[in-house]
Design an enzyme around this catalytic site. Structure first.
Site, PDB file in Angstrom:
ATOM      1  CG  ASP A  34      38.354  17.945  58.145  1.00 54.06           C
ATOM      2  OD1 ASP A  34      39.452  18.134  58.720  1.00 54.06           O
ATOM      3  OD2 ASP A  34      38.161  18.207  56.959  1.00 54.06           O
TER       4      ASP A  34
ATOM      5  CE  LYS B 196      33.365  18.785  50.584  1.00 55.64           C
ATOM      6  NZ  LYS B 196      33.882  18.944  51.953  1.00 55.64           N
TER       7      LYS B 196
ATOM      8  N   GLY C 189      39.059  20.925  48.239  1.00 62.69           N
ATOM      9  CA  GLY C 189      39.755  20.272  49.342  1.00 62.69           C
ATOM     10  C   GLY C 189      39.914  18.795  49.091  1.00 62.69           C
TER      11      GLY C 189
END
Length: 780
Positions: free
Chosen positions: A138, A44, A25
């Site tokens: 988000d 991540k 992303g």
């Protein structure tokens, strides 16, 4: 499922071995990893080069320390992080499941208890995140993972850390379709921005579409700032809560704890502020994983107002209705079911009675078999051509108004049929009556499903099926009595009274509802609306000869359209055609084939071979009516216990067995041998119609209940059309073929992906409002 690592991907980060790539992303790349102790984790790798920006590093560390303190009720907890290296990374729990976005794309929108459980879980997660003084910033469908033990929210506590001076210079954190207006405008953000994103996400889950569109970014941002979203397809109180969260003014949005309390049915204005938060979060987590969901409509329920605002009236949105006030009214489900059942009963009764009046109509209008065939064909073809467009239009513009309009049109076209002088006028009115009937039957069924969204909906569909099979099997007797003693013109006028009553009940008891459906859904409706009438036309007109071009061409085009529809349904996302619901309609048609054919044979033998009058024939078919009524009503309860598939399969198998049993019984000279066949046929017919209704509308296709109703009616008409070319007065062989087809149709009925709705009702811990919620579970 994790994909392979790429050559440029690292093999390890810190002490974590990377075994696969999960996704990518704007913030970074997510890998599936293995911790030193062998436990699966999600790692991540952030794209942001924090470099020597010590202020950004401190902010990053502070945010992560807060994220590690978030209660893990419905979140993927942060386990580890490295903010010191050149490539910061974060380690969190590995959630084995698709994202909400992937789930909706593959399986369709969420409905009923699935939607409620999702709303509770995500509200609980946001409440826990906000309790830790973190703003997600988000929140969106890709950041909600659907794990086996409930939805989990991921990527919290990261956005604010990344959106620091020196970390992002040309990128806005967030997804435009789920940004709050203040986020689009560049204003300071607080928890209210997450609640706006929560409302947008719940709408996406219920419709399969982003509430503010998914086209160009400027167009999406314009809608976020200036256009109100449509929440009319959501059940209450969820519609009011989502409407409030989508308020353009962040000060007027409820807090996550207020939303959670309302969803748990324990809403008291201001309670969230005066209550310890931990039990509230524990209650939310308990509700998500409990066997029973909390009741969302306790007596006197009203959604809580944000702090400092007076509470709104029950079922009213905080900030003024996005849609018309009538659309927000809850309606009276019992009256709505009665209105739809009465309208359905009357419409089907009118068609069934007409068959008993054919001899009188032929004599009164000096018509032959061509005229009588046209009376039936005009009506059926107009009906099947109207049901799918009518159902889809009703989904888009409002089911209540379309239902009432169809009911009025049916009355307007039916009454003059008692007065017309010639064949042309009668056929024209019959054509218009078929269109109106298609509207009433398709939309009414969709309304029933919308008014009864939980397990009660299966019982309501069983009652609707009873309103179908009773006039379908007993209408000939009623029509025969009216024609013989009152005249055929009175038959049309007799329909006016129940039509008026159904209209009044519908006006009072039903509520307005609609659903936009997938963006390319119109393509599927066009394909089905062309294919089904062509197929019905070719089958119903075969008596003129199979080899004629006007018979073969419609059938060939229908087959081509069917193949195109299946290919599109399997390859295009979102699917333009509800494949499972279409399959249910096809199975219904195959199961009805032996039922209609057997009833035709039995009726023909009673009247022609044994010389009974239409009334005498109808009396001898009363066992068919009674068993059909009993098994239609029982089918709803059985579908709730075992799922719609077994009920539908049982109906197909029983009608097939009845057709096979009719073969030897029809050769005998006594009605006593036909009586068990007639009773068995009614049992199969009742279970078949209820099973098909619950399989197609137990989970409406793409949330489009009107379209589902249209598909069910299309299956009913095609079942009749299949029996027309198979009837041979002097041959019983078609009964054997039809019986085998009915039994074989039970196999795909069992393969339909359907399940009973989740049970509803308060869990034992909330059986009494005075009972305290359970103690919070200790999280390691």
């Amino acid at each position: 499922m994790a994909g392979p690592l790429r050559p440029e991907d690292p093999q390890r980060l810190g002490g974590y071995e990377l075994v696969g790539r999960l996704g990518e992303g704007g913030q970074g790349v997510v890998f599936q990893g293995r911790a030193p102790d062998g436990k699966q984790v999600a790692v991540k790798l952030l794209r942001v080069g924090q470099g020597g920006d010590e202020a950004a590093r401190r902010r990053f560390v502070r945010e992560l320390s807060m994220a590690e303190r978030v209660a893990g009720f419905c979140t993927a907890r942060v386990l580890d992080a490295d903010a010191e290296g050149d490539t910061p990374y974060i380690v969190s729990e590995y959630v084995d499941g698709p994202s909400l976005q992937e789930l909706v794309r593959e399986q369709g929108p969420r409905t009923g208890d699935d939607l409620l459980r999702l709303a509770i879980a995500t509200a609980t997660a946001l409440a826990a995140i906000h309790e830790a003084k973190i703003v997600h910033r988000d929140f969106k469908p890709p950041n909600v993972l659907m794990s086996p033990d409930g939805p989990r929210v991921i990527d919290f506590g990261i956005a604010r850390a990344l959106d620091a001076p020196g970390t992002l210079t040309s990128q806005v954190v967030g997804t435009p379709a789920y940004m709050a207006p203040e986020q689009v405008a560049g204003a300071p953000l607080g928890p209210a921005a997450d609640m706006f994103a929560w409302g947008s996400t719940i709408l996406y889950a219920a419709t399969g579409r982003s509430p503010f569109g998914a086209d160009s970014i400027p167009a999406v941002m314009h809608r976020v700032l200036h256009v109100d979203a449509d929440v009319s397809m959501l059940p209450q109180p969820l519609a009011s809560l989502v409407n409030a969260c989508l308020n353009k003014d962040p000060a007027r949005r409820p807090a996550a704890t207020d939303v959670l309390l309302s969803l748990l049915g324990r809403a008291v204005p201001g309670q969230a502020a005066a209550t310890e938060t931990s039990p509230i979060l524990a209650a939310g987590a308990s509700a998500v994983t409990a066997e029973y969901l909390p009741s969302t409509r306790p007596p006197g329920w009203a959604p809580p107002a944000p702090a400092g605002m007076p509470p709104p009236p029950a079922f009213a949105p905080w900030a003024g209705p996005v849609t018309s006030p009538r659309r927000e009214q809850p309606g009276v489900p019992g009256l709505a079911l009665l209105a739809v059942a009465l309208a359905t009963f009357t419409v089907i009764l009118g068609d069934a009675m007409l068959s008993a009046a054919y001899p009188a109509l032929a004599a009164g209008f000096h018509g032959g078999t061509g005229f009588l065939s046209a009376l039936g064909n005009y009506y059926q073809l107009a009906l099947v051509a109207a049901v799918l467009p009518a159902g889809r239009i009703a989904d888009a513009v409002g089911r209540k108004k379309v239902f009432l309009a169809g009911l009025a049109a049916y009355a307007v076209t039916t009454v003059p049929m008692a007065l017309v002088p010639g064949q042309t006028s009668l056929l024209a009115l019959r054509l218009l009556q078929g269109i109106a009937a298609g509207v009433v039957l398709a939309v009414g069924l969709g309304m029933v499903r919308e008014m009864f969204p939980d397990r009660r909906g299966l019982l309501a569909l069983g009652a609707w099926a009873a309103a179908v099979v009773v006039p379908m099997t007993g209408g000939g007797l009623v029509g025969g009595v009216i024609v013989e003693y009152l005249g055929w013109r009175i038959m049309f006028l007799a329909l006016l009274a129940p039509l008026v009553v159904a209209g009044v009940l519908g006006l009072i008891g039903t509520r307005e509802s609609r659903s936009r459906g997938p963006e390319n859904g119109a393509l599927g409706v066009v394909l089905l609306s062309l294919m089904v009438p062509l197929l019905a036309y070719g089958l119903r007109h075969q008596y003129t000869g199979w080899l004629q071009v006007r018979i073969l061409l419609p059938l060939a085009v229908a087959v081509v359209l069917g193949v195109v529809g299946v290919v599109l349904a399997l390859t295009v996302r979102p699917s333009p055609l509800p494949l499972r619901a279409s399959g249910g309609a096809a199975v219904l048609a195959l199961g009805l084939f032996p039922a209609y054919l057997t009833v035709t044979y039995v009726s023909y033998r009673l009247q022609v071979n044994w010389g009974f009058s239409p009334i005498g024939t109808g009396v001898r078919l009363v066992p068919l009516v009674l068993t059909a009524l009993v098994f239609a009503l029982a089918g709803g309860a059985l579908a709730g216990r075992f799922g719609p598939g077994p009920v539908l399969a049982g109906g197909c198998a029983v009608t097939g067995v009845a057709a096979l049993a009719a073969y030897p019984a029809a050769k005998a000279d006594t009605y006593l041998l036909l009586l068990p066949v007639v009773a068995l046929l009614g049992a199969g017919l009742g279970a078949l119609v209820t099973g098909a209704a619950t399989a197609i509308l137990g989970e409406p296709p793409d949330g489009l209940a009107g379209l589902g109703g249209g598909l069910l009616q299309a299956g009913l008409v095609l079942g009749t059309a299949l029996s027309v070319p198979s009837f041979r007065p002097f041959s019983l062989t078609p009964l054997l073929v039809a019986g085998v087809i009915g039994i074989v149709a039970a196999v795909p009925a069992l393969l339909l992906r359907s399940r009973p709705p989740e049970r509803t009702g308060p869990p034992p811990a909330y059986a009494s409002p005075q009972m305290a919620p359970p103690a919070p579970v200790p999280w390691q």
